[in-house]
Motif scaffolding. Structure first.
Motif, PDB file in Angstrom:
ATOM      1  N   ASN A 121       0.780  -1.302   0.153  1.00 32.96           N
ATOM      2  CA  ASN A 121       0.082   0.025  -0.122  1.00 32.96           C
ATOM      3  C   ASN A 121       0.824   1.290   0.138  1.00 32.96           C
ATOM      4  O   ASN A 121       0.422   2.209  -0.611  1.00 32.96           O
TER       5      ASN A 121
ATOM      6  N   TRP B 107     -15.566   3.954  -3.277  1.00 30.26           N
ATOM      7  CA  TRP B 107     -14.169   3.310  -2.863  1.00 30.26           C
ATOM      8  C   TRP B 107     -13.935   3.217  -1.446  1.00 30.26           C
ATOM      9  O   TRP B 107     -12.932   2.440  -1.222  1.00 30.26           O
TER      10      TRP B 107
ATOM     11  N   ASP C  47     -14.620  -0.208  -0.370  1.00 27.67           N
ATOM     12  CA  ASP C  47     -14.129  -1.428  -1.099  1.00 27.67           C
ATOM     13  C   ASP C  47     -12.739  -1.562  -0.932  1.00 27.67           C
ATOM     14  O   ASP C  47     -11.785  -0.871  -0.872  1.00 27.67           O
ATOM     15  N   PRO C  48     -12.419  -2.943  -0.462  1.00 32.64           N
ATOM     16  CA  PRO C  48     -10.793  -3.163  -0.095  1.00 32.64           C
ATOM     17  C   PRO C  48     -10.177  -3.038  -1.142  1.00 32.64           C
ATOM     18  O   PRO C  48      -8.833  -2.923  -0.831  1.00 32.64           O
ATOM     19  N   ASP C  49     -10.466  -3.094  -2.304  1.00 26.46           N
ATOM     20  CA  ASP C  49      -9.305  -2.995  -3.551  1.00 26.46           C
ATOM     21  C   ASP C  49      -9.060  -1.315  -3.965  1.00 26.46           C
ATOM     22  O   ASP C  49      -8.139  -1.279  -4.553  1.00 26.46           O
ATOM     23  N   MET C  50     -10.023  -0.398  -3.463  1.00 24.66           N
ATOM     24  CA  MET C  50     -10.112   0.744  -3.724  1.00 24.66           C
ATOM     25  C   MET C  50      -9.620   1.853  -2.805  1.00 24.66           C
ATOM     26  O   MET C  50      -9.356   3.034  -2.846  1.00 24.66           O
TER      27      MET C  50
ATOM     28  N   ALA D 258      -6.980  -3.302   4.758  1.00 22.70           N
ATOM     29  CA  ALA D 258      -6.830  -3.213   3.345  1.00 22.70           C
ATOM     30  C   ALA D 258      -6.107  -1.866   3.005  1.00 22.70           C
ATOM     31  O   ALA D 258      -5.412  -1.677   2.019  1.00 22.70           O
ATOM     32  N   SER D 259      -6.149  -0.921   3.796  1.00 20.11           N
ATOM     33  CA  SER D 259      -5.538   0.454   3.623  1.00 20.11           C
ATOM     34  C   SER D 259      -4.539   0.758   4.593  1.00 20.11           C
ATOM     35  O   SER D 259      -4.297   1.926   4.808  1.00 20.11           O
TER      36      SER D 259
END
Length: 310
Positions: free
Chosen positions: A88, A166, A169-172, A260-261
């Motif tokens: 990240n 976003w 959203d874990p991917d964004m 995720a972030s």
């Protein structure tokens, strides 16, 4: 001749001796600075050394000094969450630095055209830098909240299929950090570039115009190469901000959804203070310090080299 020489020696010797007031004047700056230097050495470099020592121990809730070598670093390398935080940081840091440089340069070039209300526009662009990252994170958390912010507003206009979620959203989610950080720091980069542009000799630009160069060619082939020191300084500052980013993540995403972030700074805080793994948190802090040094040392080397050759 010999008598005059012997007579001159005592006079020179007495002149070389300083009076008490002269000695006080010579030592006063050192005495005034000594407490600040001592405090800095203890609370900055002393704590860095202590953190490194703790990273070599099995400390958990409280510091302990049962040395385990580099076992904490091995645990860190085997931790999936650390690798998520590191990846990240690469995404966040790379996009943050690149977009801030491009946007800051574009804004600086536009303001360099001597447009009207330049002072007001410069203030507007610089204003976000006056805010803390906590405030920036809270504001953008409202704006990016799917139920309250941009998505809800656009859907209220009748675009029911519009999505901008976003933040959840874990991917964004990591890209929301980029948006908020760029909004805050691009004005500062603009100020750096604008100062660099105003420092370029006008005769160079006039000579390029006389040679028939177009305005885009002048900026691409003449102006931007002249801004190389500014670019280097901006990259150093922005990279340092990216590596130590903590408050923006906490205020905007909290490291989530899930982790995720996460960034290395939030990983270090979570393990050192909330999960009672001081040794592991100290190891991650030392790796962050290594990242900062990897940026600062080439910068200092370049500065010293330029001064020697200059």
């Amino acid at each position: 001749m010999s008598l005059s020489r012997w007579a001159a020696k005592p006079a020179a010797a007495s002149g070389s001796r300083r009076s008490p007031s002269g000695l006080l004047q010579a030592w006063l700056p050192k005495l005034v600075l000594a407490p600040s230097i001592a405090i800095s050495l203890f609370f900055v470099y002393g704590f860095m050394l202590w953190t490194f020592i703790l990273s070599l121990t099995g400390s958990r809730m409280l510091p302990s000094y049962d040395f385990v070598g580099f076992a904490q670093y091995a645990r860190l390398m085997a931790n999936d969450r650390w690798w998520v935080a590191s990846s990240n940081l690469v995404i966040f840091g790379g996009l943050f630095v690149a977009i801030c440089l491009a946007l800051g340069l574009l804004l600086a070039i536009l303001l360099d055209q001597r447009i009207r209300q330049e002072g007001a526009l410069r203030t507007v662009y610089l204003y976000p830098m006056a805010l803390s990252f906590i405030v920036t994170g809270v504001v953008w958390k409202w704006l990016l909240n799917p139920g309250l912010g941009i998505q809800a507003m656009v859907r209220g206009w009748g675009f029911e299929n519009f999505r901008f979620d976003w933040l959840v959203d874990p991917d964004m989610a990591v890209y929301t950090l980029v948006i908020a950080a760029v909004w805050q720091a691009s004005g500062f980069v603009m100020a750096l570039f604008l100062a660099g542009l105003r420092g370029i000799d006008d005769s160079i630009l006039k000579a390029a115009q006389l040679d028939g160069a177009s305005l885009p060619s002048i900026y691409w082939r003449v102006v931007i190469p002249c801004l190389r020191p500014v670019v280097f300084s901006a990259v150093m500052i922005l990279s340092h901000i990216a590596i130590k980013s903590f408050d923006l993540v906490v205020a905007l995403t909290g490291g989530g959804p899930g982790y995720a972030s996460d960034l290395p700074a939030t990983f270090m805080y979570a393990h050192a203070f909330t999960r009672a793994q001081i040794g592991l948190g100290s190891a991650s802090a030392m790796l962050m310090l290594g990242g900062v040094l990897a940026i600062l040392i080439p910068y200092l080397y370049s500065e010293l080299r330029n001064r020697r050759h200059g």
